[in-house]
Structures are given as structure tokens and as C-alpha cells.
Scaffold this active site. Sequence first.
Site, PDB file in Angstrom:
ATOM      1  N   GLY A   1       0.834  -1.215   0.000  1.00  0.00           N
ATOM      2  CA  GLY A   1       0.000   0.000   0.000  1.00  0.00           C
ATOM      3  C   GLY A   1       0.860   1.252   0.000  1.00  0.00           C
ATOM      4  O   GLY A   1       0.628   2.200  -0.767  1.00  0.00           O
TER       5      GLY A   1
ATOM      6  N   THR B   1       7.429  -5.435   5.498  1.00  0.00           N
ATOM      7  CA  THR B   1       6.202  -6.116   5.902  1.00  0.00           C
ATOM      8  C   THR B   1       6.526  -7.491   6.457  1.00  0.00           C
ATOM      9  O   THR B   1       7.402  -8.192   5.922  1.00  0.00           O
ATOM     10  CB  THR B   1       5.166  -6.299   4.773  1.00  0.00           C
ATOM     11  OG1 THR B   1       4.132  -7.179   5.227  1.00  0.00           O
ATOM     12  CG2 THR B   1       5.756  -6.881   3.506  1.00  0.00           C
TER      13      THR B   1
ATOM     14  N   ASP C   1       4.541  -9.774   6.135  1.00  0.00           N
ATOM     15  CA  ASP C   1       3.840 -10.707   5.233  1.00  0.00           C
ATOM     16  C   ASP C   1       4.744 -11.255   4.127  1.00  0.00           C
ATOM     17  O   ASP C   1       4.414 -12.257   3.504  1.00  0.00           O
ATOM     18  CB  ASP C   1       2.643 -10.003   4.568  1.00  0.00           C
ATOM     19  CG  ASP C   1       1.671  -9.437   5.582  1.00  0.00           C
ATOM     20  OD1 ASP C   1       1.653  -9.927   6.724  1.00  0.00           O
ATOM     21  OD2 ASP C   1       0.930  -8.497   5.229  1.00  0.00           O
TER      22      ASP C   1
HETATM   23  O1  F6P Z   1       0.352  -6.378   6.668  1.00  0.00           O
HETATM   24  C1  F6P Z   1       0.772  -6.672   7.945  1.00  0.00           C
HETATM   25  C2  F6P Z   1      -0.378  -7.161   8.792  1.00  0.00           C
HETATM   26  O2  F6P Z   1       0.120  -7.466  10.087  1.00  0.00           O
HETATM   27  C3  F6P Z   1      -1.135  -8.347   8.203  1.00  0.00           C
HETATM   28  O3  F6P Z   1      -0.464  -9.557   8.382  1.00  0.00           O
HETATM   29  C4  F6P Z   1      -2.436  -8.225   8.951  1.00  0.00           C
HETATM   30  O4  F6P Z   1      -3.516  -8.778   8.208  1.00  0.00           O
HETATM   31  C5  F6P Z   1      -2.628  -6.732   9.079  1.00  0.00           C
HETATM   32  O5  F6P Z   1      -1.347  -6.152   8.953  1.00  0.00           O
HETATM   33  C6  F6P Z   1      -3.235  -6.309  10.402  1.00  0.00           C
HETATM   34  O6  F6P Z   1      -3.426  -4.938  10.371  1.00  0.00           O
HETATM   35  P1  F6P Z   1      -3.894  -4.097  11.650  1.00  0.00           P
HETATM   36  O7  F6P Z   1      -2.707  -3.937  12.545  1.00  0.00           O
HETATM   37  O8  F6P Z   1      -4.344  -2.812  11.098  1.00  0.00           O
HETATM   38  O9  F6P Z   1      -4.974  -4.876  12.330  1.00  0.00           O
END
Ligand code: F6P
Length: 367
Positions: free
Chosen positions: A122, A143, A145
Site C-alpha cells: 500500500g 512487511t 507478510d
Molecule cells: O500487513 C501486515 C499485517 O500485520 C497483516 O499480516 C495483517 O492482516 C494486518 O497487517 C493487520 O493490520 P492491523 O494492525 O491494522 O490490524
Amino acid sequence: MDKLKKILVCTGGGDCPGLNAVIRGIVKRASAAEGYEVWGSYEAFKGIMDDPPRLVKLDAAAVAGIHVRGGTIIKTTNKGNPMAFPVVDDSGQTRVENRVPWLVQRIKDLGFHALINIGGDGSQAISQALHEAGLPVIGVPKTIDNDLSSTDFTFGFQTAVQTASDSFDRLVTTASSHHRVMIMEVMGRDAGWIALYTAISGGAEVCLIPEIPYRVESVIARIQERYREGRGFANVVVAEGAHPQGGSVTATEGELGRHSVRLGGVAYTLADSLRRGGLEADIRETVLGHTQRGGSPIAFDRVLASVFGVRAFELVLAQKWGEMVVYKNNAFDSVALTEVLSSPNNVNPSGTLVEAARGLGISFGDE
Ligand code: F6P
């Protein structure tokens, strides 16, 4: 001496172990270059959009020793995307508008020469939009991920895997004591990297990932086989984005100004399906959640993030605008953001890692 060149640094999206190490790498390399000043914007672009702007000068004292600390000293947010900025109109309705041209002008008006944007997909889409609107931008891939393409690893991923793996080991001993099925849910959004690495590292019986939709009957069959083998317990790793064949992900509603829905809870959905499918074992669920994002980066991520920081500043010196630092095939390099954004980095269902996992007896629930 020529006027000092001010470099702006932002950390956007979800936080991640290693952010501070990148910031320190940028500042240390900049101080060796002479003629540069590094500034941070608090909470990604929010700090620079606010009036007055909330900015901090990042000098040697500000970054001393921060490479070992989790989080980000300049804070972050995954709200307020300048490409779709939420505004409330006169009738009280909330709509989104493109603030990119305004933001580029604002950054220039505040005297900045270039931006180093540390973030995931993003944030790098925002980097590209700002670059196209005329701002000199360099990206750094962040990230847990690991879903950004063109780089073998994003920083933060290996730390998240270590955290998940440590938790998995703990769940194995309690599963064994109680003859239970333990389901551990990990993050990763639409990519199954954290789940796959953790399953191999920990020795899971079942690993469910978004890239390989599962059948509940197949998962039950693998667990029953494990019980028949006489082991009397089983450990399952499920990625938050995993879903059954023909079914959907477990998620809550999306939020305005965010780019995706909030995933979470598939461990419970799966446990229900297993019970309804006739699995008679005692099942417990663990959702690791944000523990995977917190804490100190492991050594691998400290190194990766520190080198990314140094290299990002060197891309500024080389004026490689619109590029992102990467680590590919055991070497550091840079690629155009357009290439990074052209496709996500997902687990290859027929790749060597998945094949090796199958060779270790790990079921993906698709047999
Ligand atoms: O992209 C990183 C991440 O930790 C994902 O693994 C997860 O789905 C998301 O962010 C969670 O986001 P938030 O902290 O806004 O709940």
C-alpha cells in the site's frame, strides 16, 4: 557550501520489526555524505499533512542504538492514504479524495529534496503515485507478510516467523500433554509465507495457506491419520487469509481509507468446521495476532533493514528516483516501483518449498 538537502523519511502501514534499523541506516549513511539532513514525518504522511506539520530531525543522537528496538520512533498509521483521503463534506457524508498533488507540493514547500518511504504494498503504491506526480521518491520494502515482489525477503518477515515458531513449539508440548489438536493462526494477509515457514520450522501436521484452498475432509483425514499413527496429538498452522475450496476468508468489514478488509479468526472457523465434520479430538485455538509485529528484530532482520537503509540513501545520491531497494539472489539491488507493484509475491503452490513441506509429511488440506 551549497544549501543543505533535506530528506524526508516516512514509515507507513502496519509496523514491523526492523523499521528503526532502516531509519538508523539512512541517517548514518547520510551523515557520511555531508550536505544532507534527514527528517521524519510522524505517522507516515499524517505528520506532513497536519498544520503545523509534525516533523522531527533525525540526527545521530536521535537514532543511537535504535536498530535493536521494535516499532518505529516516528510512528505509523494505515489510515489517511493520500490517494484516497477521507473527508467529511458539508452534508456530513464521508467521501475520499486524491490528495497526492497537494501532498507533493506540500513536501516541496517544506523544503524537502526527496522522500524515502518505508512500507509495504500500500505504501509503495503511494510512493509510485507521488513519484509520478513529480516527487523524487525511493522505496524500502517492509512487511512481516513478505508479499512484496522483486525481493526475496522484506525486513520483519523472519522475526515474525521466529515469533510464530517459538509459540508453535510451546503449543506442541501442551498439545502432546492433553492429546489435543492445536490450531495456531498466523498473520500474512493474502500470502502464506509466515504459515509455511512456521509449519516447516515447527514440524506441523497441517499447514493451510491462502494460495492452496483446503477441504475440511482432507484436514480431518490427516489429523485422524496422525492419531492412528499413535502420536495422539496434532498441530495445525493456519494463515489468516486461508479459506476452504469454494469458500471465503474469515474477515471483518473494511475501513474507509484502508486498502483491505481486516482478516482474523479463521482458527475458530476451522475448529468449528472440524467439529461439524466429525473430528472427535479436543481442539483449541490460538490467534497470535500482533505479537508477530512487535518486539526486537532478530539478527537477520537487523542486518537486512540496516543495509536497506544505507542502500536507500545511496539511491538518493545516485538519484534513482522511483526505485525500491531489494535483496534478490543473495545480493542487494534496486528495481523500479512499477515492477514491484505489477504483481504480489505469493507462495507458489507447486514451488520447491511447498513440495519440500509435503515431503516432510505436512498436509495442505488439498489432497
Ligand atoms: O500487513 C501486515 C499485517 O500485520 C497483516 O499480516 C495483517 O492482516 C494486518 O497487517 C493487520 O493490520 P492491523 O494492525 O491494522 O490490524
